[in-house]
Design a protein around this motif. Structure first.
Motif, short mmCIF file in Angstrom:
data_model
loop_
_atom_site.label_atom_id
_atom_site.label_comp_id
_atom_site.label_asym_id
_atom_site.label_seq_id
_atom_site.Cartn_x
_atom_site.Cartn_y
_atom_site.Cartn_z
N PHE A 25 -5.95 0.55 7.61
CA PHE A 25 -6.55 0.19 6.33
C PHE A 25 -5.81 -1.02 5.76
O PHE A 25 -4.59 -1.11 5.83
CB PHE A 25 -6.47 1.37 5.35
N CYS B 219 -5.60 -3.78 2.23
CA CYS B 219 -5.98 -4.10 0.85
C CYS B 219 -5.66 -5.57 0.61
O CYS B 219 -4.54 -6.03 0.89
CB CYS B 219 -5.21 -3.23 -0.15
N LYS C 23 -2.65 -9.79 1.39
CA LYS C 23 -3.05 -8.45 1.80
C LYS C 23 -1.88 -7.71 2.42
O LYS C 23 -0.87 -8.30 2.84
CB LYS C 23 -4.21 -8.51 2.79
N CYS D 35 -3.21 0.50 -3.88
CA CYS D 35 -2.84 -0.89 -3.62
C CYS D 35 -2.03 -1.40 -4.83
O CYS D 35 -2.59 -1.75 -5.87
CB CYS D 35 -4.10 -1.73 -3.44
N TRP E 180 -10.96 -3.72 0.00
CA TRP E 180 -10.45 -2.79 1.01
C TRP E 180 -11.31 -2.92 2.27
O TRP E 180 -12.53 -3.07 2.20
CB TRP E 180 -10.54 -1.35 0.51
N LEU F 260 -8.09 3.79 -3.24
CA LEU F 260 -8.97 4.19 -2.14
C LEU F 260 -8.84 5.70 -1.96
O LEU F 260 -7.72 6.23 -1.89
CB LEU F 260 -8.59 3.46 -0.86
N ALA G 234 -13.81 3.26 -2.37
CA ALA G 234 -12.83 2.30 -2.89
C ALA G 234 -13.25 1.84 -4.27
O ALA G 234 -14.40 1.46 -4.48
CB ALA G 234 -12.71 1.10 -1.96
N ILE H 205 0.86 -1.19 0.00
CA ILE H 205 0.00 0.00 0.00
C ILE H 205 0.89 1.24 0.00
O ILE H 205 1.81 1.36 0.83
CB ILE H 205 -0.94 0.01 1.22
#
Length: 466
Positions: free
Chosen positions: A298, A300, A310, A254, A267, A285, A280, A236
């Motif tokens: 946060f 992703c 992620k 992302c 997200w 985002l 998103a 991210i």
């Protein structure tokens, strides 16, 4: 393929037994092309009578007559070759044989035989080698990422004669394997594979398969881009540690590397749904306006057919906008400071050098006898005298002094009279001459007006100096 010993044997026969029959010991041809097998009968003295000429294939084995020429019975081709094999110009002195549209089965030993009188049959052999240019191909071998070496690329040189040679070039760490397959028609297929530990870093890297063969003017090079399949690698980006209240259009991205491509993005915040202030869309985002509701973590999550991965980032919402510092000012200040330091060092060095030069000049020109007194009429005259006991002992000093009274002159003379003996007469003459010009005053008020100096002289406190 005939052995070298057999070829040498028939070559020996052509030279030792049939001196009159001239052929080429070895001839090379290419599949699909034409080749000529030359054969001539040489009889300079014309003492030999030739009655027939015959071409035979594989004379040491399953002997097979291919072409016969007889002046009385004509020309005959016992084997049906669809007119691929024929005499170039049938005669009893030139029996050269032409083979069109070469096949791999045409490879072998051919004997040119002459029936003569009175010496009987004379013959010589030619070894025909049919060369086949290989069909070359190279391809990646798609594999999933792993920890053990597996084939990641393949290079094939098929149906070549003789067998092709394959080497690999590139920066991918690994090793190679080689396999040769003999085909029914006498050709050989060479297969080489490149093995490496498959990882996401190797995906897209290039290897070169280099094939060399006798039928090629130059090596054939095939570039092969590796294909390594791996699940998404997620990071991210976009957070600048300056999300403050009411900031507009803050965003996160992302970034994903994956093979095959990502099929979906998701997200979420603090493990749950996103707040209403957040939008998103795919890998992007956006926060329309920053509030304390977006203060948190946060995440992703990206997915492809091999799995999902992620990445998370912690967002801290500030009350006020943070001061943005720039490295440009610090860099400029450092450069200016360095320049000033260099200038200061240069000035200091110049000052010390100049001072040293002045010290040398003064030391060389100093004369302790030099004194400047009045002009005899009581008028003051400047006295530039080197003062060894002054504050300027470290270098020459030019100090203008103005004698204003006879008492001052007398004090100067008294100091001079205390100099070494060789100079006594000189200073004594100076003193007598000065005494004649300027009388010494004995006024008490004048003496009270005098003030001693550090160099031994005395001057008036009230006199005005010009």
């Amino acid at each position: 393929m005939p052995s070298m010993e057999l070829i040498a044997f028939f070559s020996f026969l052509a030279v030792a037994v049939a001196q009159h029959v001239k052929v080429e010991p070895a001839v090379f041809g290419y599949v699909g092309n034409q080749v000529v097998l030359r054969c001539q009968f040489v009889d300079p003295d014309s003492n030999i009578e030739v009655t027939q000429v015959t071409w035979v294939k594989d004379p040491s084995g399953a002997k097979q007559n291919l072409a016969v020429h007889n002046p009385q019975y004509g020309t005959n081709y016992p084997v049906d070759t669809n007119q691929r094999i024929h005499f170039r110009n049938a005669s009893l002195t030139d029996a050269s044989l032409v083979i069109d549209r070469l096949l791999m089965t045409d490879d072998g030993i051919y004997s040119c035989e002459f029936a003569t009188y009175p010496e009987g049959n004379q013959e010589a052999a030619t070894n025909l080698t049919v060369l086949a240019e290989p069909r070359i191909s190279g391809n990646p071998m798609p594999v999933n990422s792993g920890k053990s070496p597996v084939p990641v690329a393949s290079c094939i040189a098929a149906d070549g004669k003789p067998p092709a040679s394959i080497i690999w070039r590139g920066t991918v760490p690994g090793n190679t394997t080689m396999e040769l397959t003999q085909n029914a028609d006498g050709t050989t297929t060479v297969t080489s594979q490149y093995q490496a530990v498959p990882s996401s870093e190797l995906d897209g890297m290039t290897l070169e398969c280099v094939v060399t063969h006798r039928t090629l003017e130059r090596p054939d090079v095939i570039n092969i881009a590796l294909t390594i399949r791996y699940p998404p690698i997620v990071t991210i980006e976009g957070y600048d540690d300056n999300w403050y209240l009411d900031r507009e259009h803050a965003s996160l991205t992302c970034n994903v590397k994956a093979n095959p491509a990502v099929t979906s993005y998701r997200w979420y915040m603090n493990g749950g749904d996103l707040p209403s202030e957040v939008r998103a869309m795919g890998h992007q985002l956006t926060v329309d306006q920053v509030t304390y509701q977006v203060n948190g973590t946060f995440s992703c999550e990206a997915s492809n057919i091999l799995g999902k991965t992620k990445d998370s980032i912690n967002i801290f919402v500030r009350e006020h906008k943070a001061a943005v510092t720039s490295n440009a000012g610090a860099i400029a200040g450092g450069v200016i400071g360095g320049i000033l330091a260099l200038l200061l060092l240069a000035c200091l060095a110049g000052f010390l050098l100049q001072r040293r030069r002045r010290g040398g000049e003064a030391a060389g020109s100093y004369d302790p006898k030099t004194r400047v007194f009045g002009d005899g009429n009581g008028a003051a005259r400047a006295d530039f005298t080197y003062r060894p006991d002054s504050d300027s002992e470290k270098g020459p000093s030019l100090e203008p002094t103005t004698p204003t009274t006879t008492v001052n002159a007398a004090a100067e003379m008294e100091n001079l009279l205390q100099s070494p003996a060789p100079m006594d007469n000189y200073y004594q003459d100076e003193e007598e001459e000065e005494d004649e010009k300027v009388p010494i005053s004995s006024d008490p008020t004048t003496e009270d007006d005098m003030e001693s100096q550090r160099d031994g002289s005395i001057i008036s406190k009230k006199a005005v100096y010009v």
